[in-house]
Write a protein that holds these residues in place. Structure first.
Motif, PDB file in Angstrom:
ATOM      1  N   GLY A 143       0.783  -1.226   0.000  1.00 26.64           N
ATOM      2  CA  GLY A 143       0.000   0.000   0.000  1.00 26.64           C
ATOM      3  C   GLY A 143       0.817   1.280   0.000  1.00 26.64           C
ATOM      4  N   LYS A 144       2.056   1.214  -0.439  1.00 24.23           N
ATOM      5  CA  LYS A 144       2.920   2.403  -0.412  1.00 24.23           C
ATOM      6  C   LYS A 144       2.406   3.510  -1.333  1.00 24.23           C
ATOM      7  CE  LYS A 144       5.917   0.410  -3.895  1.00 24.23           C
ATOM      8  NZ  LYS A 144       5.271   1.253  -4.923  1.00 24.23           N
ATOM      9  N   THR A 145       1.823   3.144  -2.483  1.00 29.75           N
ATOM     10  CA  THR A 145       1.316   4.165  -3.400  1.00 29.75           C
ATOM     11  C   THR A 145       0.214   4.989  -2.744  1.00 29.75           C
ATOM     12  OG1 THR A 145       1.872   2.838  -5.345  1.00 29.75           O
ATOM     13  CG2 THR A 145       0.222   4.561  -5.636  1.00 29.75           C
ATOM     14  N   THR A 146      -0.707   4.313  -2.080  1.00 31.39           N
ATOM     15  CA  THR A 146      -1.801   5.010  -1.401  1.00 31.39           C
ATOM     16  C   THR A 146      -1.265   5.942  -0.322  1.00 31.39           C
ATOM     17  OG1 THR A 146      -3.366   3.215  -1.829  1.00 31.39           O
ATOM     18  CG2 THR A 146      -3.864   4.685   0.012  1.00 31.39           C
ATOM     19  N   LEU A 147      -0.290   5.488   0.466  1.00 33.45           N
ATOM     20  CA  LEU A 147       0.241   6.306   1.544  1.00 33.45           C
ATOM     21  C   LEU A 147       1.070   7.471   1.012  1.00 33.45           C
ATOM     22  CD1 LEU A 147       1.196   3.537   4.125  1.00 33.45           C
ATOM     23  CD2 LEU A 147      -0.888   4.900   3.977  1.00 33.45           C
ATOM     24  N   ALA A 148       1.778   7.266  -0.095  1.00 34.42           N
ATOM     25  CA  ALA A 148       2.506   8.369  -0.721  1.00 34.42           C
ATOM     26  C   ALA A 148       1.526   9.423  -1.225  1.00 34.42           C
ATOM     27  CB  ALA A 148       3.374   7.849  -1.861  1.00 34.42           C
ATOM     28  N   ALA A 149       0.451   8.978  -1.886  1.00 33.50           N
ATOM     29  CA  ALA A 149      -0.559   9.907  -2.386  1.00 33.50           C
ATOM     30  C   ALA A 149      -1.245  10.638  -1.234  1.00 33.50           C
ATOM     31  CB  ALA A 149      -1.587   9.157  -3.229  1.00 33.50           C
ATOM     32  N   ALA A 150      -1.535   9.925  -0.143  1.00 35.88           N
ATOM     33  CA  ALA A 150      -2.178  10.545   1.016  1.00 35.88           C
ATOM     34  C   ALA A 150      -1.269  11.597   1.636  1.00 35.88           C
ATOM     35  CB  ALA A 150      -2.534   9.475   2.047  1.00 35.88           C
ATOM     36  N   THR A 151       0.033  11.301   1.700  1.00 33.71           N
ATOM     37  CA  THR A 151       0.986  12.265   2.255  1.00 33.71           C
ATOM     38  C   THR A 151       1.067  13.508   1.381  1.00 33.71           C
ATOM     39  OG1 THR A 151       2.271  10.500   3.289  1.00 33.71           O
ATOM     40  CG2 THR A 151       3.397  12.598   2.916  1.00 33.71           C
ATOM     41  N   GLY A 152       1.110  13.314   0.064  1.00 34.71           N
ATOM     42  CA  GLY A 152       1.121  14.458  -0.838  1.00 34.71           C
ATOM     43  C   GLY A 152      -0.124  15.317  -0.683  1.00 34.71           C
ATOM     44  N   ALA A 153      -1.280  14.674  -0.558  1.00 36.44           N
ATOM     45  CA  ALA A 153      -2.533  15.413  -0.377  1.00 36.44           C
ATOM     46  C   ALA A 153      -2.518  16.199   0.934  1.00 36.44           C
ATOM     47  CB  ALA A 153      -3.713  14.444  -0.409  1.00 36.44           C
TER      48      ALA A 153
ATOM     49  N   GLU B 198     -11.665   0.431  -1.015  1.00 37.07           N
ATOM     50  CA  GLU B 198     -10.386   0.912  -1.525  1.00 37.07           C
ATOM     51  C   GLU B 198     -10.359   2.440  -1.529  1.00 37.07           C
ATOM     52  OE1 GLU B 198      -7.517   0.374  -5.468  1.00 37.07           O
ATOM     53  OE2 GLU B 198      -9.588  -0.354  -5.476  1.00 37.07           O
ATOM     54  N   PRO B 199      -9.338   3.060  -0.906  1.00 30.84           N
ATOM     55  CA  PRO B 199      -9.290   4.522  -0.856  1.00 30.84           C
ATOM     56  C   PRO B 199      -8.847   5.111  -2.192  1.00 30.84           C
ATOM     57  CG  PRO B 199      -7.398   3.573   0.275  1.00 30.84           C
ATOM     58  CD  PRO B 199      -8.262   2.419  -0.153  1.00 30.84           C
ATOM     59  N   VAL B 200      -9.766   5.775  -2.875  1.00 23.77           N
ATOM     60  CA  VAL B 200      -9.489   6.402  -4.164  1.00 23.77           C
ATOM     61  C   VAL B 200     -10.030   7.827  -4.124  1.00 23.77           C
ATOM     62  CG1 VAL B 200      -9.974   6.371  -6.639  1.00 23.77           C
ATOM     63  CG2 VAL B 200      -9.567   4.219  -5.431  1.00 23.77           C
TER      64      VAL B 200
ATOM     65  N   LEU C 246      -9.192  12.264  -3.489  1.00 23.97           N
ATOM     66  CA  LEU C 246      -8.638  13.104  -2.425  1.00 23.97           C
ATOM     67  C   LEU C 246      -9.368  12.975  -1.085  1.00 23.97           C
ATOM     68  CD1 LEU C 246      -7.669  16.348  -4.372  1.00 23.97           C
ATOM     69  CD2 LEU C 246      -6.169  14.582  -3.444  1.00 23.97           C
ATOM     70  N   PRO C 247     -10.692  12.933  -1.020  1.00 25.22           N
ATOM     71  CA  PRO C 247     -11.341  12.799   0.297  1.00 25.22           C
ATOM     72  C   PRO C 247     -10.888  11.543   1.049  1.00 25.22           C
ATOM     73  CG  PRO C 247     -12.945  13.499  -1.341  1.00 25.22           C
ATOM     74  CD  PRO C 247     -11.711  13.139  -2.093  1.00 25.22           C
ATOM     75  N   ALA C 248     -10.835  10.401   0.343  1.00 28.71           N
ATOM     76  CA  ALA C 248     -10.411   9.155   0.991  1.00 28.71           C
ATOM     77  C   ALA C 248      -8.943   9.223   1.389  1.00 28.71           C
ATOM     78  CB  ALA C 248     -10.653   7.972   0.054  1.00 28.71           C
ATOM     79  N   LEU C 249      -8.111   9.837   0.549  1.00 28.90           N
ATOM     80  CA  LEU C 249      -6.681   9.952   0.853  1.00 28.90           C
ATOM     81  C   LEU C 249      -6.451  10.866   2.044  1.00 28.90           C
ATOM     82  CD1 LEU C 249      -5.234  10.227  -2.768  1.00 28.90           C
ATOM     83  CD2 LEU C 249      -5.113   8.247  -1.245  1.00 28.90           C
ATOM     84  N   LEU C 250      -7.198  11.946   2.145  1.00 30.60           N
ATOM     85  CA  LEU C 250      -7.049  12.853   3.284  1.00 30.60           C
ATOM     86  C   LEU C 250      -7.506  12.196   4.585  1.00 30.60           C
ATOM     87  CD1 LEU C 250      -8.130  16.227   1.638  1.00 30.60           C
ATOM     88  CD2 LEU C 250      -5.857  15.625   2.507  1.00 30.60           C
ATOM     89  N   GLU C 251      -8.481  11.296   4.495  1.00 29.27           N
ATOM     90  CA  GLU C 251      -8.898  10.540   5.683  1.00 29.27           C
ATOM     91  C   GLU C 251      -7.753   9.659   6.182  1.00 29.27           C
ATOM     92  OE1 GLU C 251     -11.945   6.933   6.868  1.00 29.27           O
ATOM     93  OE2 GLU C 251     -12.456   8.231   5.172  1.00 29.27           O
ATOM     94  N   ILE C 252      -7.062   8.998   5.262  1.00 30.32           N
ATOM     95  CA  ILE C 252      -5.905   8.185   5.645  1.00 30.32           C
ATOM     96  C   ILE C 252      -4.798   9.055   6.213  1.00 30.32           C
ATOM     97  CG2 ILE C 252      -4.018   6.793   4.686  1.00 30.32           C
ATOM     98  CD1 ILE C 252      -6.009   5.417   2.923  1.00 30.32           C
TER      99      ILE C 252
END
Length: 375
Positions: free
Chosen positions: A13-23, A268-270, A272-278
């Motif tokens: 899940g590194k891609t999701t966490l990288a995207a969440a951090t960027g957001a 599955e978190p997809v 910006l709203p889902a990424l910001l929640e993570i």
């Protein structure tokens, strides 16, 4: 400028966490670029929008790009290879040898790393978050500047031509960028499974040996806390979470910290709203760049020795500190005043045996004997 590299075993899940951090960084007002160097390229899927080989806007202050290494090779490598062939021929090698010696392994990764540096230095972004490939590919990528520099030294010796000088300076710049902890740090993502954790510990040591700072570990996809479990699956979920907690407890007991935990999502978190929640679970509303700058593992350095290697472990030692060393399978066990820390040895050092050690103002120096040709 800050560069965060996210890596981990494939599928953690590194891609999701990288995207969440960027957001999260963009939401705090930092102009941020999220870059994918992973050949699988799922960063666009995480953001819920297509991304290309050039940066494109995802949201206010947030952009994304998926580096196309093949295009970089086509655009850059042919010219550089021609220069190196000319340089090698001028050094007394015939054309066939020159062609053979300039087919360098890992050129795709080297050019991808070069592109990350270009984007970081030439673009308007304050922070660049990099979604790297799986761990083995990332280690190869991060080792390339030093490896290729050594290759050139062995081939040319002191017969340095202008193309080689330019390439050497470029490689030195890449290595300096990677090993400056105030600029570049790694976030290592894992799932709470013994096989994954074992690889993560080896990765920590390998990165430390190269002088690359890891400023955080993220344990992803934990089962939800017991309080919300209902129905017939509750027993299975409770057992699974207990196993996960036990694995992470072993990691903490080995001295690996800090460790951030992120629970598994049912959906599955997809977007910006889902990424910001993570990101909220990751950073609890704080700055994703905050930290005290200390690496997760002791800083390690390996140097060749006549009968093997010396391994320096930078840990604070008082004058009266009692230190004990031992090998535990593929780990080096360091016990300091009764507290033991396990350091996973890189593959090249596993055949070696401990022959001695001493301490100085900078930490511990361990002597290892073994076949330097192995590994």
């Amino acid at each position: 400028m800050r560069i965060l590299l996210f890596t981990g075993k494939g599928g953690v899940g590194k891609t999701t966490l990288a995207a969440a951090t960027g957001a999260a960084l963009a939401a705090r007002g930092r102009k941020t670029l999220v870059v994918s160097t992973d050949p699988a390229h799922s960063l666009g899927d995480a953001f819920g929008r297509p991304l290309g080989a050039e940066p494109s806007e995802v949201d206010t202050l947030l952009s994304g790009v998926q580096i196309d290494s093949r295009t970089l090779v086509d655009a850059t490598w042919d010219r550089l290879r021609a220069e190196l062939q000319a340089a090698l021929a001028g050094a007394g090698l015939d054309t066939l040898d020159a062609e053979e010696l300039t087919v360098l392994p890992g050129v795709d990764e080297l050019l991808a790393l070069t592109e990350v540096r270009r984007l970081a230095e030439d673009g308007p972004w304050e922070t660049v978050v990099v979604d790297c490939g799986p761990t083995a590919e990332t280690l190869r990528l991060l080792a390339l500047p030093e490896a290729v520099s050594g290759y050139l030294t062995r081939v040319f010796g002191r017969r340095v031509t202008e193309p080689v000088r330019r390439l050497g300076a470029h490689l030195d710049g890449l290595r300096a960028l990677l090993t400056e902890p105030s600029v570049t740090t790694v976030r290592l993502v894992l799932t709470p499974e013994r096989v994954v954790v074992a690889e993560a510990r080896r990765t920590l040591s390998s990165l430390a040996l190269r002088g690359i700072a890891v400023d955080g570990l993220i344990a992803n996809r934990l089962m939800p806390v017991p309080g919300i479990w209902r129905g017939g699956a509750a027993s299975w979920l409770r057992t699974r979470r207990e196993q996960q907690d036990a694995v992470l407890a072993e990691l903490t007991a080995a001295g690996v910290a800090p460790l951030v935990r992120v629970e598994h999502r049912a959906v599955e978190p997809v977007g910006l709203p889902a990424l910001l929640e993570i990101a909220g679970e990751l950073y609890h509303g704080g700055d994703p760049l905050a930290g005290d700058g200390r690496p997760v593992t002791p800083l390690l350095r390996v140097r060749p020795a006549p009968d093997g290697y010396t391994l320096r472990v930078t840990i604070p030692l008082a004058r009266d500190t009692e230190v004990d060393l031992a090998r535990v399978d593929d780990d080096l066990a360091i016990t300091v005043d009764g507290f033991r820390r396990l350091i996973a040895l890189p593959e090249s050092l596993r055949p070696c045996r401990i022959t001695g050690a001493e301490s100085d103002a900078d930490g511990l120096v361990v002597h290892l004997a073994g076949n330097r040709g192995r590994g």
